[in-house]
Design an enzyme around this catalytic site. Structure first.
Site, short mmCIF file in Angstrom:
data_model
loop_
_atom_site.label_atom_id
_atom_site.label_comp_id
_atom_site.label_asym_id
_atom_site.label_seq_id
_atom_site.Cartn_x
_atom_site.Cartn_y
_atom_site.Cartn_z
N SER A 125 47.15 35.43 35.43
CA SER A 125 46.11 34.75 34.43
C SER A 125 46.51 34.29 33.78
CB SER A 125 45.22 35.84 34.58
OG SER A 125 43.94 35.16 33.90
N TYR A 150 42.24 45.56 33.00
CA TYR A 150 42.20 43.98 34.07
C TYR A 150 43.64 43.31 33.21
CZ TYR A 150 41.42 39.39 35.35
OH TYR A 150 41.96 37.98 35.79
N LYS A 154 47.79 42.12 35.23
CA LYS A 154 48.08 41.15 35.62
C LYS A 154 49.59 40.86 35.09
CE LYS A 154 44.75 39.79 38.44
NZ LYS A 154 45.15 39.66 39.61
#
Ligand code: UD1
Length: 337
Positions: A125, A150, A154
């Site tokens: 992302s 979150y 990544k």
């Protein structure tokens, strides 16, 4: 050629399955249905006339992962979407995110490492860049400290893959997505947010259809053209095609390094108000909205420099913001009818 798509019934996964099938790949989907529905299989079939193989399983169960790769011993190419993706939820329950997004990654890589050669594509992302200093953002921009568990998954995921390819026969591509929007133009598949959508476009389409009273625009005092935040909204079909291009690059041994990173965006930034105006244009509806305070953790601006993806992957986003919003609107109308 068989490709495993984990999370293949999810938003980006399902569109990628369609594009893989369109290109003649055989697809095996793994999904635990935690944030998706079995009916997506019918949508995929309606578009491609092919029912993919579907294994309902939870990648957090290491034994299931081992059994899967024994059963499908001929597969060595994986596109790994399966993960949790809600920023707020990750702050509330970090261990859920580390288990879902990191354990599963490790178990899949452990199986791929046993093979003489394997190919792996990872859903990363643009969140890894945080608020980048320079726009548009190139792949060389520095990685910022993650603002949420979150986002951290990544970054950690990218690091794990980078460490593993060094000592294995796995070749990998990390795709850093900007803001995926839209639905398949046939409206057979699209985004299915659970509960109140946190992302802008599903909130807009739900407001347009009357499920939500009004959109809250988070801040109009940012240093941008109209004061609202700037993002790079990429049509999910374009994004799906980037995965096919990346997989072909690996299968044809065209990759220049064992792990490569590409931005997947359009290269164009749009403000929240521009998105609202474009939605009003494509839907013919007035969208009720009000300006409220900034949302914690939001960055001012993020849009991609896509030169590397354009040149190396031979891929380019073709759809406009209008296309993305029109397809999202068509999908919203279909699922509420
Ligand atoms: C968010 C996540 C990002 C994740 C991505 C997945 C945050 C801080 N970032 O990105 O890590 O990878 O989703 O798709 O949550 N907006 C409104 N009103 C709304 C919703 C959004 O004004 O009701 C604005 C936001 O302030 C932002 C833009 O719309 O400027 C896009 O928001 P969103 O769709 O949530 O995406 P990101 O915040 O860019």
């Amino acid at each position: 050629m068989k490709i495993v798509v984990t999370g293949g019934l999810g938003f980006i996964g399902s569109h990628t399955v369609v594009e893989l099938q369109n290109e003649g790949f055989e697809v095996v989907i793994i999904d635990n249905l935690s944030n998706s529905s079995r009916e997506v299989l019918e949508g995929i079939e309606a578009i491609t006339s092919i029912v993919p193989i579907f294994e309902e399983m939870d990648l957090r169960d290491k034994q299931s992962v081992q059994q899967f790769f024994k059963k499908h011993s001929d597969v060595s190419a994986v596109i790994h979407f399966a993960a949790s993706k809600a920023v707020g939820e990750s702050v509330e329950d970090p261990l859920l995110y580390y288990e879902n997004n990191i354990n599963t990654l490790v178990y899949v890589l452990q199986e791929l490492q046993k093979k003489p050669a394997s190919q792996f594509i990872f859903s990363s992302s643009c969140t890894v860049y945080g608020q980048a200093e320079k726009m548009p953002i190139t792949e060389n921009a520095s990685i910022q400290i993650a603002m949420s568990p979150y986002g951290n998954t990544k970054q950690i995921g990218e690091e794990i893959i980078t460490d593993v390819v060094r000592v294995s026969n796995i070749n990998a591509i990390l795709l850093r997505y900007f803001n995926p929007i839209g639905a398949h133009p046939t409206a057979h598949i699209g985004e299915l947010p659970i509960g109140v959508p946190q992302n802008l476009v599903p909130f807009i389409t739900q407001t347009g259809i009357g499920m939500r009273q009004e959109l809250a625009v988070y801040g109009d005092d940012y240093p941008t053209s109209d004061g609202t935040c700037v993002r790079d909204y990429i049509h999910v079909v374009d994004l799906a095609k980037a995965h096919v291009a990346a997989m072909k690059r690996l299968l044809q041994n065209k990759n220049k390094e064992k792990v490569e990173t590409f931005n997947v965006g359009t290269g164009t930034g749009s403000t929240v108000l521009e998105v609202i105006n474009t939605f009003e244009k494509v839907s013919g509806k007035k969208l009720p909205y009000k300006i409220v305070g900034r949302r914690e953790g939001d960055i001012t601006s993020a849009y991609a420099n896509t030169d590397k993806a354009n040149e190396e992957l031979g891929w380019k986003a073709l759809s406009t913001l209008e296309d993305g919003l029109a397809s999202a609107w068509k999908w919203e109308q279909k699922i509420r009818s």
